[in-house]
Design an enzyme around this catalytic site. Structure first.
Site, PDB file in Angstrom:
ATOM      1  N   GLU A   1       0.821  -1.203   0.000  1.00  0.00           N
ATOM      2  CA  GLU A   1       0.000   0.000   0.000  1.00  0.00           C
ATOM      3  C   GLU A   1       0.868   1.272   0.000  1.00  0.00           C
ATOM      4  O   GLU A   1       0.678   2.177   0.818  1.00  0.00           O
ATOM      5  CB  GLU A   1      -0.960  -0.010   1.189  1.00  0.00           C
ATOM      6  CG  GLU A   1      -1.892  -1.224   1.190  1.00  0.00           C
ATOM      7  CD  GLU A   1      -2.898  -1.217   2.341  1.00  0.00           C
ATOM      8  OE1 GLU A   1      -2.645  -0.516   3.336  1.00  0.00           O
ATOM      9  OE2 GLU A   1      -3.918  -1.903   2.229  1.00  0.00           O
TER      10      GLU A   1
ATOM     11  N   GLU B   1      -6.126  -8.498   0.094  1.00  0.00           N
ATOM     12  CA  GLU B   1      -6.595  -8.642   1.474  1.00  0.00           C
ATOM     13  C   GLU B   1      -8.101  -8.479   1.501  1.00  0.00           C
ATOM     14  O   GLU B   1      -8.653  -7.592   0.844  1.00  0.00           O
ATOM     15  CB  GLU B   1      -5.942  -7.597   2.384  1.00  0.00           C
ATOM     16  CG  GLU B   1      -4.437  -7.720   2.505  1.00  0.00           C
ATOM     17  CD  GLU B   1      -3.831  -6.640   3.399  1.00  0.00           C
ATOM     18  OE1 GLU B   1      -4.596  -6.022   4.183  1.00  0.00           O
ATOM     19  OE2 GLU B   1      -2.610  -6.410   3.299  1.00  0.00           O
TER      20      GLU B   1
END
Length: 503
Positions: A117, A266
């Site tokens: 991220e 995720e």
């Protein structure tokens, strides 16, 4: 790319074969289970794909020869160094090639996560211009090593990289953030050239959590809603996962990559630390998601099977709680390898997950505060700085305990964390060991287990007068582990905008 991008074993649910489910295996824990035993559990459950956040050698060696497809990660701290192609070549040699990924006896490494991220707004563009070159150099190094056809590099991204405009909050209007268009296009070109997937993390729980009551509760699950989100051409969305995924698809199409594979890195639901984070809702979410995959329908813009990694395999008590007190409770297993709820990942119609074998539980005894103790502040501060006390926070499983019982919970958490060592339930004579389970209702006073992780010598827990005066339990310090960045508020991205449609 077909077999490469299938992230989980065949899974039978309601008579359908389901492809697309993998698991994240994190290790930000004070007590770690032996990797060989965890791998046995993965095999017993039929899990054939795992995603790791690092490249721990012991873990990789345990996976060798199993055929389990493995994704390993590269930390954000290394991205700047990997702008140098020589560093990338060395990294691939040391972390991929030496594990012989093409050999049946080696580690079947199929994916590399370059950073995690990195475009979060909280990073303030510190990683924006290095991620693409790092990705390209890692993939080039894989190609040069003769591994590029079976091992692909990608960048796990937060869902805040795309959004829909507030005046038209529908999936078909999705686009990538203006501030990252150029560096993201760099990444997309590398992925497209090498036939690698676009990876994004999607969390319906966080959309609900950060919605502050504006986000429709049922929209986070897969049971349908009475007021679906209507897009153009009569398309209706009954869950935020589909809407989020299709917003991503629209953004990719707008960038010129309408056929790029999307992979969900995720996807999960925590079980404590917040009113929405509990076993009942997690059970509902996971069973709904499995059923969703079983239908094989996919989303309106991406029909067919979907690839996604559940987050996560185990609870991790050393994760930072800056994003929320639920951060230590994402596992489908407790940290001792015990399943939290029935979930069939075997493909054999089993009613529950198989636990991790050979876990040595500690004796059934607990540490509690003595009845004559009236001041709990110092005790709780000391214990909760060294153990996970998030179940004591507002909206959590133990929030309704009395002050004395909250203190006992904290002391017991410390006691079990220290593996019930002599002297770890003393606290200047203010605590004692009991064999009577002090658990109450949904609040479970756990018993620990022996870990493979060596514990540092524990000082005698002597509360001092300089501890915080707060009477509430403190979450573990963010300095106790490599924290997950405080940026989940933006991970809901377009999904929160979609909630405006319902207002």
């Amino acid at each position: 790319m077909g077999k490469l991008l299938v992230l989980v074993t065949l899974l039978v649910f309601l008579g359908h074969n389901v492809e697309g489910l993998g698991v994240n295996w994190g290790d930000i824990s004070s007590h770690k289970l032996p990797p060989k035993d965890v791998v046995k559990m993965l095999q017993e459950n039929g899990i054939k794909k795992v995603k790791l956040f690092n490249n721990d050698e012991t873990t990789l060696n345990a996976l060798a020869g199993t055929g389990i497809e493995v994704m390993i990660g590269i930390s954000n701290q290394l991205l700047k160094d990997l702008v140098n192609p020589d560093v990338a070549t060395k990294w691939v040699k040391e972390n991929v090639t030496r594990f012989d990924p093409k050999s049946p006896k080696g580690v079947n490494i199929t994916l590399i996560g370059v950073g995690n991220e990195p475009f979060l707004r909280d990073y303030k563009d510190t990683l924006t211009n290095v991620t693409g070159p790092a990705l390209e150099n890692i993939q080039n190094a894989l190609n040069d090593a003769g591994l590029g056809d079976t091992t692909k590099a990608t960048v796990p991204l937060n869902a805040d990289v795309y959004l829909s405009p507030s005046w038209n909050p529908v999936p078909s209007a999705g686009f990538f953030r203006a501030d990252i268009v150029d560096p993201l296009n760099y990444i997309l070109k590398v992925l497209d050239k090498n036939k690698a997937p676009f990876m994004v993390n999607i969390y319906p729980f966080l959309s609900l959590f950060y919605g502050n009551g504006a986000f429709p509760f049922d929209y986070a699950f897969f049971d349908g809603v009475t007021n679906p989100l209507k897009d153009k051409d009569g398309i209706e969305y009954t869950n935020c996962f589909d809407a989020n995924l299709d917003t991503c698809a629209a953004a990719l199409a707008g960038a010129g990559y309408p056929n790029m594979t999307i992979m969900v890195g995720e996807m999960g639901w925590p079980t404590d630390g917040n009113p929405y984070a509990n076993v009942t809702l997690a059970d509902k979410f996971y069973k709904g998601f499995v059923s969703y995959l079983a239908k094989g329908k996919g989303s309106p813009r991406r029909p067919g099977y979907l690839e996604a990694y559940l987050f996560a395999l185990f609870d991790e008590d050393r994760k930072s709680t800056l994003p929320g007190n639920f951060e230590t409770h994402w596992g489908i297993y407790y940290d001792d390898g015990t399943p939290k709820f029935p979930l069939d990942l075997s493909g054999k119609n089993k009613t529950s997950l198989v636990p991790v074998p050979n876990v040595e539980k500690l004796p059934k005894k607990w540490c509690v505060v003595k009845p004559d103790v009236k001041n709990f502040t110092g005790l709780m501060s000391y214990a909760c700085d060294r153990a996970d006390c998030t179940p004591l926070t507002n909206g959590s499983s133990c929030q309704n305990l009395s002050d004395a019982d909250k203190a006992s919970y904290a002391l017991n958490a410390y006691f079990q964390n220290q593996e019930q060592k002599d002297g770890s339930c003393d606290f200047e004579g203010k605590a004692t060991v009991t064999t009577k389970d002090p658990s109450q209702g949904a609040c479970n006073f756990t018993v620990g287990f022996k870990s493979r992780t060596p514990l540092a010598p524990s000082p005698s827990p002597l509360p001092s007068s300089d501890h915080s005066s707060s009477s509430d339990a403190k979450a573990p310090s963010s300095s106790s582990a490599s924290p997950k960045p405080l940026a989940f508020a933006s991970s809901m991205g377009v999904v929160f905008l979609l909630s405006l449609f319902f207002m």
